[in-house]
Design a protein around this motif. Sequence first.
Motif, mmCIF file in Angstrom:
data_model
loop_
_atom_site.group_PDB
_atom_site.id
_atom_site.type_symbol
_atom_site.label_atom_id
_atom_site.label_comp_id
_atom_site.label_asym_id
_atom_site.label_seq_id
_atom_site.Cartn_x
_atom_site.Cartn_y
_atom_site.Cartn_z
ATOM 1 N N PRO A 70 0.804 -1.223 0.000
ATOM 2 C CA PRO A 70 0.000 0.000 0.000
ATOM 3 C C PRO A 70 0.838 1.274 0.000
ATOM 4 N N GLU A 112 0.592 4.079 -2.891
ATOM 5 C CA GLU A 112 0.221 5.455 -2.537
ATOM 6 C C GLU A 112 1.311 6.449 -2.935
ATOM 7 N N GLY A 126 -6.389 -7.414 -4.587
ATOM 8 C CA GLY A 126 -6.380 -6.552 -5.758
ATOM 9 C C GLY A 126 -6.859 -5.131 -5.473
ATOM 10 N N ARG A 127 -6.206 -4.181 -6.108
ATOM 11 C CA ARG A 127 -6.572 -2.770 -6.031
ATOM 12 C C ARG A 127 -5.900 -2.067 -7.207
ATOM 13 N N PRO A 128 -6.314 -0.871 -7.545
ATOM 14 C CA PRO A 128 -5.697 -0.173 -8.679
ATOM 15 C C PRO A 128 -4.189 -0.045 -8.507
#
Length: 488
Positions: A30, A34, A56-58
């Motif tokens: 993360p 970021e 999963g994340r962008p």
Amino acid sequence: MTLNPQKPRIFISADHGLAVVYFLQSDVVPTLLEAGAEVIVLSDDSLTEQLARRFGRPGLTFEGLRLAQARAYEQQHDREWQWWLGFLRRVGSSRRINTGATDSYIRQVMVESGNRRRLFLPLALLAVLALRHSRAARRALRRAQLRYTPGLYTDLFERYHPDLVVAATPGWRLDRYLLREAAARGIRTAAVVVGWDNPSSYSLPGAPVDWITCWSAIQKDELVLGSDWPPERVHIGGIPSYDGYFRRTWLIPREAYFRLHGLDPQRKLIAYACSFVSFSPNYQNVEALARLVASDALAEPAQLLVRLHPNHFWNVKLFRDEADKIRRLARELPHVHVVEPVPLGGELGHYSGEDMPEKASMMAHADVFTTVYSTMVVETAIHDRPIVSVCLDVPGGWNVPRKYSLPLSKIGNWPTHLRFRRSGAGKVALNERELAAALNHYLQNPQADHENRQRFIREEVTFTDGTAGRRTGEFLFSLLQRPAGGWE
């Protein structure tokens, strides 16, 4: 995922269940996302979809690590030469550090090797002597490895064009092929230290790695003095995997945890985590603990919860048979229970983040936590619970031809074990009398050695405020501004 050509890209090799926890169940990934990076996590091919659904994340993509192809190359291309390079790499650290762990591995190889390898052992031991006394010899070994760079990831490098490749080891495992290919392409490389004993147990890098981040000043010394890392290229970032312990993220309430395992809330809980299975049986420790609780021989009525080791689930009859004996003991004696580590699946095994709530709660709710110098002595100290290292010997060890056994009473001077003993964070029991005395002491004095435990975790993990993941992510992102190279 649609790639953004303006964003830096980072490959992360998560080839082990502990690596999945380190990178994906902490703030490391993360923090990278970021900060503006795109992250491509390479892990077991059969688990990429599962990992993508869960994490999963962008900006985050999952690709297969091709462990089967890497293992095939290791086994089929100059197999013996690669094996000997790996052996020398593992045991070839400088004598400036404690080599107790790797010395035992040498003795294991001497016992368990086939007749053909035994013929070459005298030469190998001379090479080990040279490596431990000569930095030039260690440098030559590191260079000799580079001829084995199979190019298994060419298409991934050409598709993603990563700016940085990060692995869970500096090439101690099959990640060496990925790191070697990255270095050959002039791409920045970095490694993290996932395990407490890794710098003192696995020694020299298996690939050119530009930077490494570790848990503590102690590990930094092991890397610098033992494996010739330039001090300016070793970062102390703590251990991100433990942030959840400090934040109490995973903790199951005591009542619910006891109910989950059918435990008696009126009895004290003694937990035992199996450890050191590859070198010694654990059954004698479990049996001694089981007799003490089943016969109510302790100062307080107690119960035992035994956590099997991930190695108990290997395709090794000795280990599986011991697990079955422990399960049978739990069926036959009162107040004895067994918990099994949960596998993530694929080749990542039972070293998994799937049961972090189980591990955290077992330690937090134990009135006394017992094991064999496992890394869980550090984790349990974080939870400020009393700790006993149970080191009961069994005559003959595994009692199997060509299977090396090491008496548990003889391992106290291994680097991590010695630090635990000297810290005063817990006690060591070498026989049943000492075991009963240690358990009774802590059952009656639960706050005993509190200050020693607090000092122990500060020395071993450095950051105790749950910020190791963020600190490590920020360090890895900062490497994007630095040039590759500098391994030598």
